[in-house]
Design an enzyme around this catalytic site. Structure first.
Site, mmCIF file in Angstrom:
data_model
loop_
_atom_site.group_PDB
_atom_site.id
_atom_site.type_symbol
_atom_site.label_atom_id
_atom_site.label_comp_id
_atom_site.label_asym_id
_atom_site.label_seq_id
_atom_site.Cartn_x
_atom_site.Cartn_y
_atom_site.Cartn_z
ATOM 1 N N PRO A 128 0.675 -1.326 -0.369
ATOM 2 C CA PRO A 128 0.174 -0.115 0.326
ATOM 3 C C PRO A 128 0.817 0.935 -0.188
ATOM 4 C CG PRO A 128 -0.457 -1.576 1.291
ATOM 5 C CD PRO A 128 0.197 -2.237 0.995
ATOM 6 N N GLN A 336 -9.186 6.036 -32.373
ATOM 7 C CA GLN A 336 -9.801 7.790 -32.658
ATOM 8 C C GLN A 336 -10.324 7.164 -34.651
ATOM 9 O OE1 GLN A 336 -10.407 10.714 -31.229
ATOM 10 N NE2 GLN A 336 -10.840 11.422 -32.796
ATOM 11 N N GLY A 339 -13.736 6.096 -34.673
ATOM 12 C CA GLY A 339 -14.668 6.588 -34.141
ATOM 13 C C GLY A 339 -15.434 6.155 -33.226
ATOM 14 N N GLU A 363 5.737 -2.743 -13.405
ATOM 15 C CA GLU A 363 7.065 -3.086 -13.194
ATOM 16 C C GLU A 363 7.668 -2.228 -14.258
ATOM 17 O OE1 GLU A 363 8.363 -6.937 -15.076
ATOM 18 O OE2 GLU A 363 6.149 -8.338 -14.601
#
Lengths: 380, 269
Positions: A128, A336, A339, A363
């Site tokens: 954490p 893109q 579309g 990694e």
């Protein structure tokens, strides 16, 4: 200088691509949708020796060279990145370190079942409060008679949900200014090791990534990989080769995106002609193809240097950095080109986009790769 | 059971390009693969060996780079690989090719119990080579088989032909050519590929090893010449139909029925 794959490497690519297209492409969508990893895929890939790619045959592996390894990961990831991630992490940062740093006993006990695909491996470094910053590692291993007692929390453990063998990195000195790290091979069934629920990930969703907690987990000394205090060396060495794997994975995702985008640009008509005949789209595609080829050369070169026994820390970092950024760019631009359709789940490009992003993070983030490269230039 | 499998390295079809001037397929820069039906033949051989024991020899006539296909066949499960390669073999038609392959088979000791070939190749599609080898070696032959069952010294084989299923009992030694329906080739374990390319040997036989004369092989030994080779224009035309979903479905069903793809009575294909 000869920059083409060998005859063997070409056949390996073809063989893996055929398997991946027949067996992995059909399940990739469902794995992503449901966040599950089909166990029959593991059994099938185990028979075909995908779990011991670079491990010598006498330990149950396929005994491949590093360039072939890169090609295998690339082709698997081209069809299903979540499976590519499983194979990549299991091999490069779990099985390979046990082969490289393990005793003969550890190889027999842990490596053989791993290479045969009977036991899936993990690499548990991130916590954490410690990821890129290894010095903040909080998992502690206290010597206790003929073993150690481990306490701490690991997060984002790739393959965690289906692992049997876990490489746990822990601090083995509680006094002194300099922390000393060691690695322990901890079986999933060992008392004191608990797995949390799988993470809900943005991409790579088929891979069961979960936290692992260690609560007074007693581990015998014979499960320590390498000497006490050798953990950092093992981690860094494993991560160098792991980067070749992630670069290959990014390359596979980028290639998949490129393949579908090139196809879509030919099929989709607007203003009476296919998208591929518009200069703007051609420019996109040309840039993508060129960058993917660049990523491929960097990736294979780092693997080639490893095969030659030459230093490749900088090259692996460059390959990982470049290939993962190319993968994100290719999937973004590919989307893109697609579309509105690209923004739906009817087309695979949105999955590739989500999968690709992980490659810039795990990694070693792109920022850490830049740090590694900067150090090789004498900075920092 | 000693089995010979004849294979050919062919260009991967989607990438085939023609040299219309030289009237040949352009092989440079095109990836070569084992002819797909030859993989079915290999799979059949591996299955027979599993049941009957024995040895599989894979045989190919081709340029030196055909070694790649033979090594892949070794990884697939063959015990031995022989490459028939010599500049004199270049330009062979199916007759000259069959002659070289048959000569090589006749030199093997012991003579094999079974020769298996793919029914045809994807690059020339003649289906000649298997039958011509059988004729030259005077072997019984069945072409396009989709089932093989060993029974004592003979084989019971089946084939689908013109909508009928033929069943034959064939004494060995025999030659079979196989169809796609026989089996699906298995995926190759990666370690087997590694060993096939690093540890295994390829036996190479040239014209002198086969005791053949230049006029028997290659262009000289060929009974046919390609007169003209050109890429055929695609005649496939689409049909754009508009209407409600119901009418579109009915239209498609009528079309499929007209083409006998869909059975009018049962509604099944």
């Amino acid at each position: 200088m000869y920059l083409e794959p060998s005859m063997k490497q070409m056949v390996i690519r073809r063989t893996v691509r055929k398997f991946a297209e027949e067996r992995l492409s059909p399940v990739a969508v469902e794995m992503d949708a449901t966040g599950t990893f089909p166990s029959e895929i593991i059994r099938e890939m185990a028979k075909l020796q995908y779990f011991g790619l670079e491990i010598p045959a006498h330990y149950g592996g396929a005994g491949l060279d590093a360039v072939s390894y890169a090609i295998v990961i690339e082709e698997i990831s081209r069809s299903c990145a979540a499976v590519g991630l499983c194979i990549c992490v299991h091999n490069s940062v779990s099985a390979n370190p046990i082969y490289e740093f393990g005793t003969e006993g550890q190889r027999k006990t842990f490596l053989v079942p791993m290479a045969e695909g009977q036991a899936i491996g993990t690499f548990c470094l991130t916590e954490p409060n410690a990821g890129s910053d290894v010095s903040s590692l909080g998992t502690i291993a206290i010597r206790d008679g003929n073993g150690y007692v481990l306490n701490g929390n690991k997060v984002f453990v790739t393959n965690g949900g289906m692992s049997s063998v876990n490489l746990i990195f822990a601090v083995t000195n509680t006094t002194g200014k300099q922390k000393r790290y060691s690695v322990f091979i901890v079986e999933s069934e060992r008392k004191g090791l608990e797995k949390g629920p799988n993470e809900e990930l943005m991409g790579m969703r088929g891979n069961p990534v979960c936290p692992i907690a260690l609560n007074d987990c007693h581990v015998p000394v014979e499960n320590r990989l390498g000497g006490e205090g050798q953990g950092l060396k093992i981690a860094l060495s494993s991560l160098v080769d792991g980067r070749i794997g992630i670069a290959s994975q990014a390359l596979g995702i980028a290639q998949a995106s490129l393949d579908v985008s090139l196809e879509y640009a030919k099929e989709r008509y607007q203003f009476g002609k296919p998208l591929s005949e518009f200069g703007a789209i051609q420019n996109y595609l040309v840039n993508l193809v060129t960058r993917v080829e660049g990523a491929r050369l960097l990736t294979y070169r780092s693997a080639y240097l490893k095969d030659q026994g030459l230093a490749h820390t900088k090259e692996a970092a460059m390959a990982k950095l470049y290939a993962s950024e190319v993968a994100v760019d290719v999937t973004r631009v590919g989307l893109q080109i697609h579309g509105g359709y690209g923004y739906t789940k009817a087309y695979p490009i949105e999955r590739y986009y989500r999968d690709a992003k992980a490659c810039e993070i795990y990694e070693g983030t792109s920022e850490i790769q830049r740090l590694v490269i900067a150090r090789s230039l004498g900075y920092g | 059971m000693d089995i010979i499998v004849c294979i050919k390295q062919v260009p991967d079809v989607p990438n085939i390009r023609l040299d219309e001037h030289r009237m040949t397929i352009i092989r440079e820069g095109v990836e070569g693969i084992i002819n797909p039906l030859d993989c079915v033949a290999l799979e059949a051989a591996v299955n027979l060996r599993e049941r009957q024991g024995g040895r599989i020899t894979v045989l190919s006539m081709g340029p030196p780079q055909s070694e790649e296909a033979l090594r892949e066949a070794l990884a697939f499960g063959a015990d031995q690989a022989i490459l028939l390669t010599d500049p004199a073999f270049a330009g062979a038609d199916t007759l000259a090719t069959s002659h070289v392959l048959a000569t090589a088979i006749s030199m093997l000791k012991p003579f094999p119990d079974l020769v298996i070939c793919g029914r045809q190749t994807i690059d020339s599609d003649t289906g000649h080579v298997g039958p011509q080898i059988a004729e030259e070696l005077d072997l019984p032959q069945v072409c396009g088989v989709n089932e093989i069952h060993p029974q004592g010294d003979s084989l019971v084989v089946k084939r689908l032909y013109d909508g009928f299923q033929d069943t034959f009992r064939v004494n060995t030694p025999a030659l079979l050519t196989v169809s796609q329906d026989l089996s699906s080739p298995h995926h190759i374990p990666l370690g087997d590929l590694e060993r096939a390319f690093s540890d295994r040997e390829i036996i190479r036989w040239a014209i002198k090893d086969l005791n053949l004369k230049p006029e028997e092989v290659g262009l000289g030994g060929s009974a046919t010449r390609v007169w003209k080779l050109r890429k055929a224009a695609s005649k496939r035309r689409g049909e754009i139909v508009t209407g409600s979903t119901q009418s579109l479905v009915e239209h498609v069903i009528r079309k499929l029925e007209a083409l006998s793809i869909l059975d009018e009575e049962s509604g099944n294909g």
